[in-house]
Design an enzyme around this catalytic site. Sequence first.
Site, PDB file in Angstrom:
ATOM      1  N   ARG A   1      -2.560 -27.947 -63.309  1.00 11.80           N
ATOM      2  CA  ARG A   1      -2.340 -26.532 -63.028  1.00 11.80           C
ATOM      3  C   ARG A   1      -0.852 -26.187 -63.005  1.00 11.80           C
ATOM      4  NH1 ARG A   1      -6.309 -24.457 -58.417  1.00 11.80           N
ATOM      5  NH2 ARG A   1      -6.964 -23.044 -60.055  1.00 11.80           N
TER       6      ARG A   1
ATOM      7  N   GLU B   1      -0.173 -25.525 -56.611  1.00 15.24           N
ATOM      8  CA  GLU B   1       0.450 -26.609 -57.369  1.00 15.24           C
ATOM      9  C   GLU B   1       1.683 -26.160 -58.132  1.00 15.24           C
ATOM     10  OE1 GLU B   1      -3.911 -27.512 -56.832  1.00 15.24           O
ATOM     11  OE2 GLU B   1      -2.759 -25.767 -57.524  1.00 15.24           O
TER      12      GLU B   1
ATOM     13  N   LYS C   1     -17.783 -24.399 -40.538  1.00 11.25           N
ATOM     14  CA  LYS C   1     -17.977 -25.513 -41.458  1.00 11.25           C
ATOM     15  C   LYS C   1     -18.686 -26.645 -40.717  1.00 11.25           C
ATOM     16  CE  LYS C   1     -15.487 -27.605 -45.299  1.00 11.25           C
ATOM     17  NZ  LYS C   1     -14.190 -27.861 -45.925  1.00 11.25           N
TER      18      LYS C   1
END
Length: 632
Positions: free
Chosen positions: A393, A365, A280
């Site tokens: 969610r 979640e 990344k």
Amino acid sequence: MLLPHIKQPSDLKSLSVDELASLSEEIRTFLVEKLSVTGGHLASNLGVVELTVALHYCYDSPQDKMIYDVGHQAYVHKILTGRMDRFDTLRQHGGLCGFVKRNESEHDVWEAGHSSTSLSAAMGMALARDLKGEDNKVIAVIGDGALTGGMAFEALNHIGHEGKKLMVILNDNEMSIAPNVGAMHNYLSKIRSDRHYLRAKDELELLLKRIPAIGGKLAKSAGRVKDSLKYMMVPGVLFEELGFTYLGPVDGHDLPKLIETFHQADNVNGPVLVHVLTTKGKGYKPAEADSHKWHGISPYKIESGQVLKSVGNPMYTEVFGQTLIELAKQDERIVAVTPAMPGGSGLVPFSKEFPDRMIDVGIAEQHAATMCAALAMEGMKPVYAVYSTFMQRAYDQIVHDICRHNANVMFAIDRAGFVGADGETHHGVYDVAFMRHIPNLVMMMPKDENELRHMMKTALDYNDGPIAYRYPRVNILGVPLDEELKAIPIGSWEYLRQGEGYAIIAAGPMLQVATEAADILKREGLQVHIINARFFKPLDEELLLELARQGTKLVVLEEASEAGSLGSAVLEFYARQASFDMHIRLLGIPDCFVEHGSIKEQRAEAGLTVESVCSEIRSLATTQTFGYGQSV
């Protein structure tokens, strides 16, 4: 320069592999330069340059379906599909979206702002392909962080069971928004640390076949031998057991190897998982050094990496984090829970102060919500710190496991209201509507950072069930902070300004809009009450009755969906009071998705402006009542 000549993916087909490598470096330079002006998701996109180039080189978009999980790592995809000349408008109002967007290009076949959805989408597209008798490829690109989401596991299970031909590319960069947690992260770490297992496996199989006399017998039991070899030597056995052919790990910055691996995957008649290792922030030292900071970045200086932030007050998130530390020092029952957002939720200082009382569950979640319910049932004081958009969610768990059990969970709902450049997938504008109708729940929003601190104390002292406080993604007002925190009476509103005949009922940042409107109206001879409706549930029914007895005409102003939120609650209350005729106007977010831009532009698009409030009050000043709820 190769990049200016790439207008569509097919332009890549004529390039050599060396030219593809040169193009990749040009793309990196382009991204670093453009995002230094607009800001955006830099680190994740720098990490997938070669991977995206290889995909478009090997496959034919949009006939072949490329599905990007979350979508904020698709800038390279956008560049290669004819949108390079629009990057100056990235994440700006009316400009290029920072996520994959279907109405932006035929090459954007799936859009999402929440993680872990790409595998389910890929399965749906593969099923549709087969039912229609087509033969296109279906490719899902998903990050290792997204594999902590339960939906991804549900899809892996189903894909492996059905055996449909599709390819899952696991982009393993060891970093989602926050450092990854959990067993899957540890499992992938094991694979990353044993990159030579494929060669060892091949060499062992070859050796067995060459053994004199018993080679034939071993050949007859090759299937059992291969299975044994998997368990002994192949770290990818989890995916193999789920029904996938596992290929990798592959260096995600090695173009020849990526292309070769994709060709190998095409030869498999069934689902394939290609495990790709990427870095990344690849190619830009500041982003490589701190990929968390550079996940989503504001404009910056290219040479130094210095972020060009405007000078202003801290965010509400920081006040929440510091206040939670204060309260946790007083009450050892407090436990902070976050679904992979410790930095974004302001909990990093808390985690350093109370490492044993900070729980990051990863992108999960639903699990976080149910776990909080159990923590509360066992006498703890869980604080579920979550963005409003991500809390959507966990709706089922909020209803069934928290509210139905009347569990004493505290919701710290961040990013309530418009969020700006991330756009419609990230706005926190639905939580009031989908939470206030659930029994047992208390819900509130502060007018400023000082009141937020008191609301946090209110929630801590409250023992009768779940309680939520929501706060926006804006800078604090800079008001003085009370040293002593006191609980606010549940359901109480307050007059911020006294008027006559008219009232603006608002909460949070909309109170500043209401104040500016009231100042203008005062100069026109209209005295307007300003009411801080700090509790969405329960309402201050005594105050509402008082306004009705006085014949007050109301404007309810809220940065939330007009359907189902505070204005609806006020209308419902008065509908139960048969003796009153009321004039009520609602100013909320209309029945549409508001796209990316600045928060100011988004409020203007939704009509949440000083001018709109003044117009509604002026209109009310000229109306007459002919029965309940009617006005001319």
